[in-house]
Design an enzyme around this catalytic site. Sequence first.
Site, PDB file in Angstrom:
ATOM      1  N   SER A   1     -61.691 -34.444   7.897  1.00 49.41           N
ATOM      2  CA  SER A   1     -61.709 -33.543   9.046  1.00 49.41           C
ATOM      3  C   SER A   1     -62.618 -34.139  10.103  1.00 49.41           C
ATOM      4  O   SER A   1     -63.514 -34.926   9.786  1.00 49.41           O
ATOM      5  CB  SER A   1     -62.225 -32.160   8.629  1.00 49.41           C
ATOM      6  OG  SER A   1     -62.369 -31.301   9.747  1.00 49.41           O
TER       7      SER A   1
ATOM      8  N   TYR B   1     -68.427 -26.882   4.201  1.00 49.78           N
ATOM      9  CA  TYR B   1     -67.150 -27.562   4.432  1.00 49.78           C
ATOM     10  C   TYR B   1     -67.384 -28.919   5.095  1.00 49.78           C
ATOM     11  O   TYR B   1     -66.830 -29.940   4.664  1.00 49.78           O
ATOM     12  CB  TYR B   1     -66.259 -26.695   5.314  1.00 49.78           C
ATOM     13  CG  TYR B   1     -64.958 -27.336   5.720  1.00 49.78           C
ATOM     14  CD1 TYR B   1     -63.843 -27.288   4.898  1.00 49.78           C
ATOM     15  CD2 TYR B   1     -64.834 -27.982   6.955  1.00 49.78           C
ATOM     16  CE1 TYR B   1     -62.640 -27.866   5.265  1.00 49.78           C
ATOM     17  CE2 TYR B   1     -63.640 -28.569   7.336  1.00 49.78           C
ATOM     18  CZ  TYR B   1     -62.552 -28.503   6.498  1.00 49.78           C
ATOM     19  OH  TYR B   1     -61.362 -29.086   6.877  1.00 49.78           O
TER      20      TYR B   1
ATOM     21  N   ALA C   1     -70.010 -30.778   5.086  1.00 49.33           N
ATOM     22  CA  ALA C   1     -70.656 -31.709   4.157  1.00 49.33           C
ATOM     23  C   ALA C   1     -69.639 -32.307   3.198  1.00 49.33           C
ATOM     24  O   ALA C   1     -69.669 -33.504   2.899  1.00 49.33           O
ATOM     25  CB  ALA C   1     -71.766 -30.994   3.390  1.00 49.33           C
ATOM     26  N   SER C   2     -68.704 -31.492   2.713  1.00 54.10           N
ATOM     27  CA  SER C   2     -67.706 -32.002   1.777  1.00 54.10           C
ATOM     28  C   SER C   2     -66.798 -33.026   2.431  1.00 54.10           C
ATOM     29  O   SER C   2     -66.425 -34.036   1.814  1.00 54.10           O
ATOM     30  CB  SER C   2     -66.877 -30.847   1.192  1.00 54.10           C
ATOM     31  OG  SER C   2     -66.009 -30.273   2.154  1.00 54.10           O
ATOM     32  N   LYS C   3     -66.421 -32.786   3.684  1.00 52.51           N
ATOM     33  CA  LYS C   3     -65.533 -33.709   4.377  1.00 52.51           C
ATOM     34  C   LYS C   3     -66.264 -34.976   4.805  1.00 52.51           C
ATOM     35  O   LYS C   3     -65.672 -36.066   4.825  1.00 52.51           O
ATOM     36  CB  LYS C   3     -64.906 -33.012   5.593  1.00 52.51           C
ATOM     37  CG  LYS C   3     -63.944 -31.886   5.226  1.00 52.51           C
ATOM     38  CD  LYS C   3     -62.770 -32.386   4.397  1.00 52.51           C
ATOM     39  CE  LYS C   3     -61.709 -31.320   4.198  1.00 52.51           C
ATOM     40  NZ  LYS C   3     -60.530 -31.829   3.455  1.00 52.51           N
TER      41      LYS C   3
END
Length: 248
Positions: free
Chosen positions: A139, A153, A155-157
């Site tokens: 993203s 979110y 951080a995960s991407k």
Amino acid sequence: MFNPFTLENKTILVIGVASGMGKATAVACAKMGATVIGVDLNPEGMAATMAGLEGDNHLSYHLDLADDSSWDALLEGAPQLDGVASCAGIANMNPFSFVIRSEFDRVFGVNFFGPVLLVKALIKAKKVKRDSSVVFVSSVDGPRIVHVGNSVYSASKSALVGMARNMAIDLAPKKIRVNCVLPGTTDTPLIRTGNVTEEELEENARKFPLKRFGKPEDMAYGIIYLLSDASGFVTGTELVIDGGYSII
């Protein structure tokens, strides 16, 4: 006719085929001549997508990205792959001051650990061919921009982009390319979480230089480029598809 973007004679695993970008990617890959191996947690949505694909010999497997015990059928039964498109993902809106550990576990399980470790398992099982391509959908949120209340979110991407770059180096001797697509806001069920109204969505869309959100097909076509031989010298990079939002 010469077409470097063709997927003829290629077998492509699409993760998250039940809806959104995964569905659009599976449909587009089939139209480009690929045999599609579809996986998803939602068996009904997956079945509907797979039933509508052009061509024959497509396969599907029901699995949970966050539960590696559900991967066995895929790892044992899938044919060798020319490409992997990881399109599954979940959102999480919560200001940083209120986030809790379980949110990190849930979001990272689907957005980061699941796709990364599934690709690792596929390679270990010798299901990924040489000269193949792995594409992760990340993203712009995190790697390029940030929004209020979107820390987990993002951080995960961001982690997914960092991992993909390192995978590109580590897997280069196997001739496996690894890249990311970085979508901007895309009109999928992911953006309709109940936290925003349709009016707010329309107002946000007008902030984009192209005055609209992306469509799942916009992302699918970028993924196909990275899966195809047209991107044969592209690895360890990110393709931003956000309608120009991140440059304003």
